[in-house]
Design a protein around this motif. Structure first.
Motif, PDB file in Angstrom:
ATOM      1  N   CYS A  87      -4.328 -12.116  -1.906  1.00  0.00           N
ATOM      2  CA  CYS A  87      -3.671 -12.905  -2.942  1.00  0.00           C
ATOM      3  C   CYS A  87      -3.355 -11.992  -4.128  1.00  0.00           C
ATOM      4  O   CYS A  87      -3.806 -10.840  -4.188  1.00  0.00           O
ATOM      5  N   TYR A  88      -2.554 -12.487  -5.050  1.00  0.00           N
ATOM      6  CA  TYR A  88      -2.105 -11.682  -6.181  1.00  0.00           C
ATOM      7  C   TYR A  88      -3.291 -11.119  -6.957  1.00  0.00           C
ATOM      8  O   TYR A  88      -3.340  -9.935  -7.274  1.00  0.00           O
ATOM      9  N   ARG A  89      -4.275 -11.984  -7.261  1.00  0.00           N
ATOM     10  CA  ARG A  89      -5.443 -11.531  -8.023  1.00  0.00           C
ATOM     11  C   ARG A  89      -6.226 -10.470  -7.265  1.00  0.00           C
ATOM     12  O   ARG A  89      -6.722  -9.510  -7.844  1.00  0.00           O
ATOM     13  N   GLY A  90      -6.349 -10.617  -5.946  1.00  0.00           N
ATOM     14  CA  GLY A  90      -7.058  -9.644  -5.141  1.00  0.00           C
ATOM     15  C   GLY A  90      -6.371  -8.288  -5.148  1.00  0.00           C
ATOM     16  O   GLY A  90      -7.020  -7.245  -5.225  1.00  0.00           O
ATOM     17  N   ILE A  91      -5.044  -8.297  -5.087  1.00  0.00           N
ATOM     18  CA  ILE A  91      -4.275  -7.055  -5.113  1.00  0.00           C
ATOM     19  C   ILE A  91      -4.456  -6.369  -6.460  1.00  0.00           C
ATOM     20  O   ILE A  91      -4.629  -5.149  -6.536  1.00  0.00           O
ATOM     21  N   ARG A  92      -4.425  -7.135  -7.547  1.00  0.00           N
ATOM     22  CA  ARG A  92      -4.613  -6.559  -8.880  1.00  0.00           C
ATOM     23  C   ARG A  92      -6.003  -5.940  -9.013  1.00  0.00           C
ATOM     24  O   ARG A  92      -6.163  -4.875  -9.596  1.00  0.00           O
ATOM     25  N   HIS A  93      -7.032  -6.604  -8.467  1.00  0.00           N
ATOM     26  CA  HIS A  93      -8.388  -6.041  -8.493  1.00  0.00           C
ATOM     27  C   HIS A  93      -8.430  -4.736  -7.709  1.00  0.00           C
ATOM     28  O   HIS A  93      -9.037  -3.751  -8.148  1.00  0.00           O
ATOM     29  N   ARG A  94      -7.812  -4.725  -6.534  1.00  0.00           N
ATOM     30  CA  ARG A  94      -7.829  -3.545  -5.677  1.00  0.00           C
ATOM     31  C   ARG A  94      -7.169  -2.347  -6.348  1.00  0.00           C
ATOM     32  O   ARG A  94      -7.614  -1.221  -6.208  1.00  0.00           O
ATOM     33  N   ARG A  95      -6.095  -2.606  -7.098  1.00  0.00           N
ATOM     34  CA  ARG A  95      -5.355  -1.522  -7.754  1.00  0.00           C
ATOM     35  C   ARG A  95      -5.896  -1.180  -9.147  1.00  0.00           C
ATOM     36  O   ARG A  95      -5.315  -0.354  -9.839  1.00  0.00           O
ATOM     37  N   SER A  96      -6.957  -1.836  -9.556  1.00  0.00           N
ATOM     38  CA  SER A  96      -7.552  -1.649 -10.889  1.00  0.00           C
ATOM     39  C   SER A  96      -6.542  -1.868 -11.998  1.00  0.00           C
ATOM     40  O   SER A  96      -6.400  -1.065 -12.922  1.00  0.00           O
ATOM     41  N   LEU A  97      -5.836  -2.980 -11.928  1.00  0.00           N
ATOM     42  CA  LEU A  97      -4.872  -3.380 -12.948  1.00  0.00           C
ATOM     43  C   LEU A  97      -5.342  -4.683 -13.566  1.00  0.00           C
ATOM     44  O   LEU A  97      -6.176  -5.386 -12.991  1.00  0.00           O
ATOM     45  N   PRO A  98      -4.814  -5.050 -14.743  1.00  0.00           N
ATOM     46  CA  PRO A  98      -5.213  -6.320 -15.348  1.00  0.00           C
ATOM     47  C   PRO A  98      -4.881  -7.498 -14.433  1.00  0.00           C
ATOM     48  O   PRO A  98      -3.816  -7.521 -13.809  1.00  0.00           O
ATOM     49  N   VAL A  99      -5.776  -8.455 -14.349  1.00  0.00           N
ATOM     50  CA  VAL A  99      -5.659  -9.546 -13.393  1.00  0.00           C
ATOM     51  C   VAL A  99      -4.994 -10.775 -14.000  1.00  0.00           C
ATOM     52  O   VAL A  99      -4.321 -11.526 -13.312  1.00  0.00           O
ATOM     53  N   ARG A 100      -5.153 -10.972 -15.296  1.00  0.00           N
ATOM     54  CA  ARG A 100      -4.760 -12.251 -15.894  1.00  0.00           C
ATOM     55  C   ARG A 100      -3.471 -12.204 -16.699  1.00  0.00           C
ATOM     56  O   ARG A 100      -3.378 -12.807 -17.761  1.00  0.00           O
ATOM     57  N   GLY A 101      -2.488 -11.453 -16.230  1.00  0.00           N
ATOM     58  CA  GLY A 101      -1.160 -11.521 -16.809  1.00  0.00           C
ATOM     59  C   GLY A 101      -0.897 -10.660 -18.025  1.00  0.00           C
ATOM     60  O   GLY A 101       0.125 -10.828 -18.674  1.00  0.00           O
ATOM     61  N   GLN A 102      -1.783  -9.734 -18.357  1.00  0.00           N
ATOM     62  CA  GLN A 102      -1.544  -8.889 -19.519  1.00  0.00           C
ATOM     63  C   GLN A 102      -0.461  -7.867 -19.201  1.00  0.00           C
ATOM     64  O   GLN A 102      -0.224  -7.536 -18.044  1.00  0.00           O
ATOM     65  N   ARG A 103       0.168  -7.329 -20.263  1.00  0.00           N
ATOM     66  CA  ARG A 103       1.206  -6.318 -20.063  1.00  0.00           C
ATOM     67  C   ARG A 103       0.571  -4.998 -19.667  1.00  0.00           C
ATOM     68  O   ARG A 103      -0.564  -4.694 -20.038  1.00  0.00           O
TER      69      ARG A 103
END
Length: 126
Positions: A87-103
């Motif tokens: 899911c989108y949140r899982g991908i963001r966690h995997r890539r070490s990027l902000p999860v909750r919509g920050q720039r």
């Protein structure tokens, strides 16, 4: 130093602050524990007796609060589940990027880490 749930509580701090060293217990729960146990809020952690420590432990177990290792395990399994279903949140966690919509074009340095320079860099003078 008193030990509670496998955590060394700092002896010189007040009980309300030292209970927060247990993962899963914050300011509100710490105050609730002190009030329910009938302890003095100004008391230091080093002054706690075995009976009082047992009382605190019973309050935590009776309320079925998930703390320390169990809570860490639950959170880790939730993150693994999100990553496994892609899911989108899982991908963001995997890539070490902000999860909750920050720039991310600027800022997000805490999550992304220090800047990695890409492209041409100045050559050292010989």
């Amino acid at each position: 130093m008193p030990r509670l749930l496998g955590v060394e509580l700092p002896a010189k701090k007040k009980i309300g602050y030292s209970l927060r060293y247990i993962y899963g217990i914050g300011p509100a729960r710490a105050d609730l524990i002190i009030e329910t146990a009938g302890l003095d809020a100004n008391m230091r952690a080093s002054d706690l007796s075995e009976e009082q420590l047992n009382k605190i432990l019973h309050i935590i177990t009776d309320n079925k609060w998930v703390v320390e290792g169990d809570l860490r395990r639950d959170i880790a399994s939730n993150l693994k589940r999100l990553q496994a279903i892609n899911c989108y949140r899982g991908i963001r966690h995997r890539r070490s990027l902000p999860v909750r919509g920050q720039r991310t074009s600027t800022n997000a340095r805490t999550r992304k880490g220090p800047r990695k320079t890409v492209g041409v860099t100045k050559a050292k003078e010989v």
